[in-house]
Scaffold this active site. Sequence first.
Site, PDB file in Angstrom:
ATOM      1  N   GLY A 177      -6.870 -10.375   7.690  1.00  0.00           N
ATOM      2  CA  GLY A 177      -6.402 -11.015   8.913  1.00  0.00           C
ATOM      3  C   GLY A 177      -5.583 -10.054   9.745  1.00  0.00           C
ATOM      4  O   GLY A 177      -5.419 -10.244  10.933  1.00  0.00           O
TER       5      GLY A 177
ATOM      6  N   TYR B 266      12.106 -34.014 -18.705  1.00  0.00           N
ATOM      7  CA  TYR B 266      10.651 -33.853 -18.607  1.00  0.00           C
ATOM      8  C   TYR B 266      10.191 -33.934 -17.165  1.00  0.00           C
ATOM      9  O   TYR B 266      10.915 -34.424 -16.291  1.00  0.00           O
ATOM     10  CB  TYR B 266       9.925 -34.916 -19.448  1.00  0.00           C
ATOM     11  CG  TYR B 266      10.057 -36.318 -18.915  1.00  0.00           C
ATOM     12  CD1 TYR B 266       9.180 -36.809 -17.948  1.00  0.00           C
ATOM     13  CD2 TYR B 266      11.068 -37.172 -19.376  1.00  0.00           C
ATOM     14  CE1 TYR B 266       9.313 -38.083 -17.444  1.00  0.00           C
ATOM     15  CE2 TYR B 266      11.208 -38.453 -18.875  1.00  0.00           C
ATOM     16  CZ  TYR B 266      10.325 -38.911 -17.905  1.00  0.00           C
ATOM     17  OH  TYR B 266      10.460 -40.173 -17.394  1.00  0.00           O
TER      18      TYR B 266
ATOM     19  N   HIS C   3     -16.038  -8.855   1.525  1.00  0.00           N
ATOM     20  CA  HIS C   3     -14.952  -9.733   1.970  1.00  0.00           C
ATOM     21  C   HIS C   3     -15.072 -11.107   1.310  1.00  0.00           C
ATOM     22  O   HIS C   3     -14.108 -11.634   0.745  1.00  0.00           O
ATOM     23  CB  HIS C   3     -15.013  -9.869   3.497  1.00  0.00           C
ATOM     24  CG  HIS C   3     -13.952 -10.764   4.058  1.00  0.00           C
ATOM     25  ND1 HIS C   3     -14.144 -12.109   4.277  1.00  0.00           N
ATOM     26  CD2 HIS C   3     -12.678 -10.513   4.406  1.00  0.00           C
ATOM     27  CE1 HIS C   3     -13.041 -12.637   4.751  1.00  0.00           C
ATOM     28  NE2 HIS C   3     -12.126 -11.694   4.852  1.00  0.00           N
TER      29      HIS C   3
ATOM     30  N   MET D 147      -4.834  -5.941  11.085  1.00  0.00           N
ATOM     31  CA  MET D 147      -5.598  -4.730  11.319  1.00  0.00           C
ATOM     32  C   MET D 147      -5.696  -3.973  10.008  1.00  0.00           C
ATOM     33  O   MET D 147      -4.722  -3.849   9.292  1.00  0.00           O
ATOM     34  CB  MET D 147      -4.916  -3.834  12.346  1.00  0.00           C
ATOM     35  CG  MET D 147      -5.874  -2.759  12.820  1.00  0.00           C
ATOM     36  SD  MET D 147      -5.071  -1.295  13.452  1.00  0.00           S
ATOM     37  CE  MET D 147      -5.052  -0.295  11.989  1.00  0.00           C
TER      38      MET D 147
ATOM     39  N   ARG E 237      -3.462   2.849   8.460  1.00  0.00           N
ATOM     40  CA  ARG E 237      -3.779   1.573   7.810  1.00  0.00           C
ATOM     41  C   ARG E 237      -2.541   0.690   7.757  1.00  0.00           C
ATOM     42  O   ARG E 237      -1.429   1.175   7.610  1.00  0.00           O
ATOM     43  CB  ARG E 237      -4.284   1.824   6.378  1.00  0.00           C
ATOM     44  CG  ARG E 237      -5.292   2.929   6.316  1.00  0.00           C
ATOM     45  CD  ARG E 237      -5.633   3.283   4.889  1.00  0.00           C
ATOM     46  NE  ARG E 237      -6.706   2.442   4.396  1.00  0.00           N
ATOM     47  CZ  ARG E 237      -7.144   2.480   3.148  1.00  0.00           C
ATOM     48  NH1 ARG E 237      -6.571   3.264   2.262  1.00  0.00           N
ATOM     49  NH2 ARG E 237      -8.136   1.725   2.785  1.00  0.00           N
TER      50      ARG E 237
ATOM     51  N   ARG F  24      -3.510  -1.295  -6.280  1.00  0.00           N
ATOM     52  CA  ARG F  24      -2.672  -2.495  -6.244  1.00  0.00           C
ATOM     53  C   ARG F  24      -3.095  -3.365  -7.406  1.00  0.00           C
ATOM     54  O   ARG F  24      -4.172  -3.183  -7.959  1.00  0.00           O
ATOM     55  CB  ARG F  24      -2.838  -3.244  -4.922  1.00  0.00           C
ATOM     56  CG  ARG F  24      -4.250  -3.706  -4.687  1.00  0.00           C
ATOM     57  CD  ARG F  24      -4.410  -4.324  -3.327  1.00  0.00           C
ATOM     58  NE  ARG F  24      -5.787  -4.734  -3.110  1.00  0.00           N
ATOM     59  CZ  ARG F  24      -6.327  -4.923  -1.913  1.00  0.00           C
ATOM     60  NH1 ARG F  24      -5.628  -4.700  -0.839  1.00  0.00           N
ATOM     61  NH2 ARG F  24      -7.568  -5.315  -1.801  1.00  0.00           N
TER      62      ARG F  24
ATOM     63  N   CYS G 146       8.695 -38.280 -11.718  1.00  0.00           N
ATOM     64  CA  CYS G 146       7.319 -38.761 -11.749  1.00  0.00           C
ATOM     65  C   CYS G 146       6.658 -38.774 -10.376  1.00  0.00           C
ATOM     66  O   CYS G 146       5.539 -39.202 -10.219  1.00  0.00           O
ATOM     67  CB  CYS G 146       7.227 -40.121 -12.405  1.00  0.00           C
ATOM     68  SG  CYS G 146       8.057 -41.393 -11.440  1.00  0.00           S
TER      69      CYS G 146
ATOM     70  N   LYS H 299       0.831  -1.208   0.000  1.00  0.00           N
ATOM     71  CA  LYS H 299       0.000   0.000   0.000  1.00  0.00           C
ATOM     72  C   LYS H 299       0.865   1.257   0.000  1.00  0.00           C
ATOM     73  O   LYS H 299       0.651   2.178  -0.787  1.00  0.00           O
ATOM     74  CB  LYS H 299      -0.903  -0.034   1.234  1.00  0.00           C
ATOM     75  CG  LYS H 299      -2.081   0.892   1.154  1.00  0.00           C
ATOM     76  CD  LYS H 299      -3.011   0.677   2.343  1.00  0.00           C
ATOM     77  CE  LYS H 299      -3.808  -0.607   2.226  1.00  0.00           C
ATOM     78  NZ  LYS H 299      -4.552  -0.960   3.415  1.00  0.00           N
TER      79      LYS H 299
ATOM     80  N   SER I  68      13.968 -42.070 -13.788  1.00  0.00           N
ATOM     81  CA  SER I  68      12.818 -41.252 -13.454  1.00  0.00           C
ATOM     82  C   SER I  68      12.828 -41.081 -11.937  1.00  0.00           C
ATOM     83  O   SER I  68      12.834 -42.066 -11.201  1.00  0.00           O
ATOM     84  CB  SER I  68      11.532 -41.931 -13.908  1.00  0.00           C
ATOM     85  OG  SER I  68      10.433 -41.130 -13.523  1.00  0.00           O
TER      86      SER I  68
END
Length: 888
Positions: A107, A866, A470, A109, A98, A354, A846, A28, A779
Amino acid sequence: MMQTVYTFGGGVSHDDSRTRDKTITGGKGANLAEMAAIGLPVPPGFTITTEECLRYLRQGHDFSQQLRADVAEALRHIEQAVGKQFGDPADPLLVSVRSGARVSMPGMMDTVLNLGLNDETVQGLAATSGDDRFAWDSYRRFIQMYSDVVLGLDHGQFEEALEVAKEDQGFYADTELSASDWQALVSQYKDIVAKELGKPFPQDVQDQLWGAIAAVFSSWDSERAKVYRRLNDIPADWGTAVNVQAMVFGNMGDTSATGVAFTRDPATGEKAYYGEYLVNAQGEDVVAGIRTPQYLTRAAREKAGASAPSMEEAMPDAFGELARTFELLEQHYTDMQDIEFTVERGTLWMLQTRSGKRTAKAALKLAVDMVGEGLIDEKTAIRRVDPMALDQLLHPTLDPKAKRDVLAKGLPASPGAASGAIVLDADTAEQRASKGEAVILVRVETSPEDIHGMHAAKGILTARGGMTSHAAVVARGMGRPCVSGASSVSIDLKTRRLRIGSRELAEGDVITLDGSTGEVMAGEVPTLEPELVGDFGTLMEWADKHRRMKVRTNAETPQDCRVARQFGAEGIGLARTEHMFFDASRISAVREMILSENEAGRRQALEKLLPEQRADFTEIFEVMAGLPCTIRLLDPPLHEFLPHEDQEFADLAAIVGQDAEQLKRRAAELHEFNPMLGHRGCRLGITYPEIYEMQARAIFEAACDVAQSSGEAPVPEVMIPLVATRKEVAILKTLIDRTAATVFEEKGTTLRYLVGTMIELPRAALAAGEIAEEAEFFSFGTNDLTQTTLGVSRDDAGRFLSAYVEQGIYPRDPFVSLDIEGVGELVKLAASRGRETRSAIKLGICGEHGGDPASIAFCETVGLDYVSASPYRVPIARLAAAQAALQE
Ligand code: PEP
Ligand code: MG
């Protein structure tokens, strides 16, 4: 000493790069400084650094002398810019306080507005604004917010007092209350504080300010913030910044307003301004869902069939300014922005920007559109989409042809479809979901305390709140379907029942949400498989162009193989043949084989299995049409296939013509204390070679048949599991080669094939140089390699691993995201030793990690050929592999 505070706005320009560094001034703060620097109207203010937050938390919750001095000076900056003094009874400067971490974090303040009001300054505010009502309304808002977020008092009491005041007067809306009503409420609010706290509401404006700063700092360590950090992999040592800013007022009458907006539609990605505003209101009114916000644009209002005028219609000048600001912000940040603004008596002020949270669908559209608009290039587009977010699009949507029993309609707040049992609170959601039940969290509205329940739920339904409530914002971020503001939902928490429209339901009843239309339906509605078309297809094409590693799939059923190919799999990285053994039609032959006393008995049973296995492989080879297919020979401990119940033994005894008791005795003999380290993997092939011989025969016969019938020769890669030594591979490779030669001779043809091994034991990684003398490919079976390297059972880790992750012992669950320091070292070592022996050795992964973006990034650094992921993860792996390649 590093600077502790950075000022912004008010006509001063700053060239210290720390000002705009999110790690220092938070998201912010950095963006406020940046907006001010590009000439946007930002109320002057200052940001206390994240470093100060950490210092405060670590040093016994004490402010440093330097911080006190720097804040005093920064406050003077605001005072000068605004021309008012903080605490001046005649004409007070008011500020907002803020929090602002590096990333936005529900979560913590959030916000205190109107700070600096007390019994004296409220008079000054009334006099200078010429609006008593506004002044007293602002004061009561301040007491309520400050008491809630700083003093930790329950906001319910304040709301109740307000409700009573309205009822007494027969009022419906807050706007009907007069100056004297608000003044009376202020007095009641102060009494509540004094009673609850045992001391009066702080009147000293400096105490107010430092109290708020302390509350922001401390909120970094609140339980809610910790939960959010854990769910989102946010390190505890980031800290939060604090932003203190001159107040601007959206509640100064009908030419004032406040709003939240996105520069494009965050749900669909459409290029259309999107948002809500409220006339004569302060910020929290929009998010809290107390009043119903109005649309920003006329088009949006008309589309929704709403009558209250849009901002475009009601405040054309301020709206024009806002639209220009949107364009500027997008050009500057080259991304969709999520903003907060206030209009004070006709003048627009920017309070936040943002990069906006978006659905996966919107993320794709934004990325592809912005390349088209020349805002960003293809590589940036690839980097911008979170691979894991694609998960949202890879799951089924509601079948448009299915019958829908619609109970209610709310706002389409976060797209996607979900069915599940109704749960009425977050804890219940978590409990029931942990038992594997699909649940839909139904709340009046959600708050940060509900985060864990939202995470556990398949979907979220709220009775109140708009598109930026929210619930809506968090659900979009998490990729959960959400219907918000379904006002016909009413919940009775006492009886745990609810009404939706005209229908009565109870907790546990199943409903379906369509977050794309806002519909709430009774029961479960059938779904359709997704397809990779449109923007998704385009981004995938770009990803394929930029990635180096191939992407294969872990699949063994023809259906899974088909899905994986549709998602772009370039081969099979792991077909676990044991899954085929569980089929109801073969399990008795498998059991017969296992329980045989000798080789002859086993061979007899294997004869029955051969045609079945051959048919499996034939189908797989047909679907994969010439792509490489790694087929792993039998791996799990044999007793996994054994019967348990008496009846099962009796049935088997009848089939094989043996005594049930004898079978039971034989089964008991097979018991192992530690089967994961027992008679499994290649040890089966060493002790019962006839099993692997049958499997190899099935593979080669199927491959020859498919080559002949389709003209497209499969390339089988026969894989030996759980090897530790070169000798094991040598013995089994001889067996496989001999079987191949026999089959080729019988069929009168030959085929290209490879024989290789899994590297899933530490010894195999260390001996990779020797093993590569025999093996043509490796692998990495990182599931077992993690289990054996860490000495942590993959089946029992659940009991303690979460505590390990919480305490930072492992940064993430090592069975989900590769332990790079430990297991990763072994992978690196094995790759390099393998290559020393056989420079062209084919290398892949894998284990489950092959579908995890962070692990895929690591595989790129090791230079694997891969990664192999489960079918629904294939697109995620394609994108992650491209991002990894671009990282290099
Ligand atoms: C592994 O161990 O990583 C692996 C892929 O094999 P499985 O999960 O079948 O043991
Ligand atoms: Mg394994």
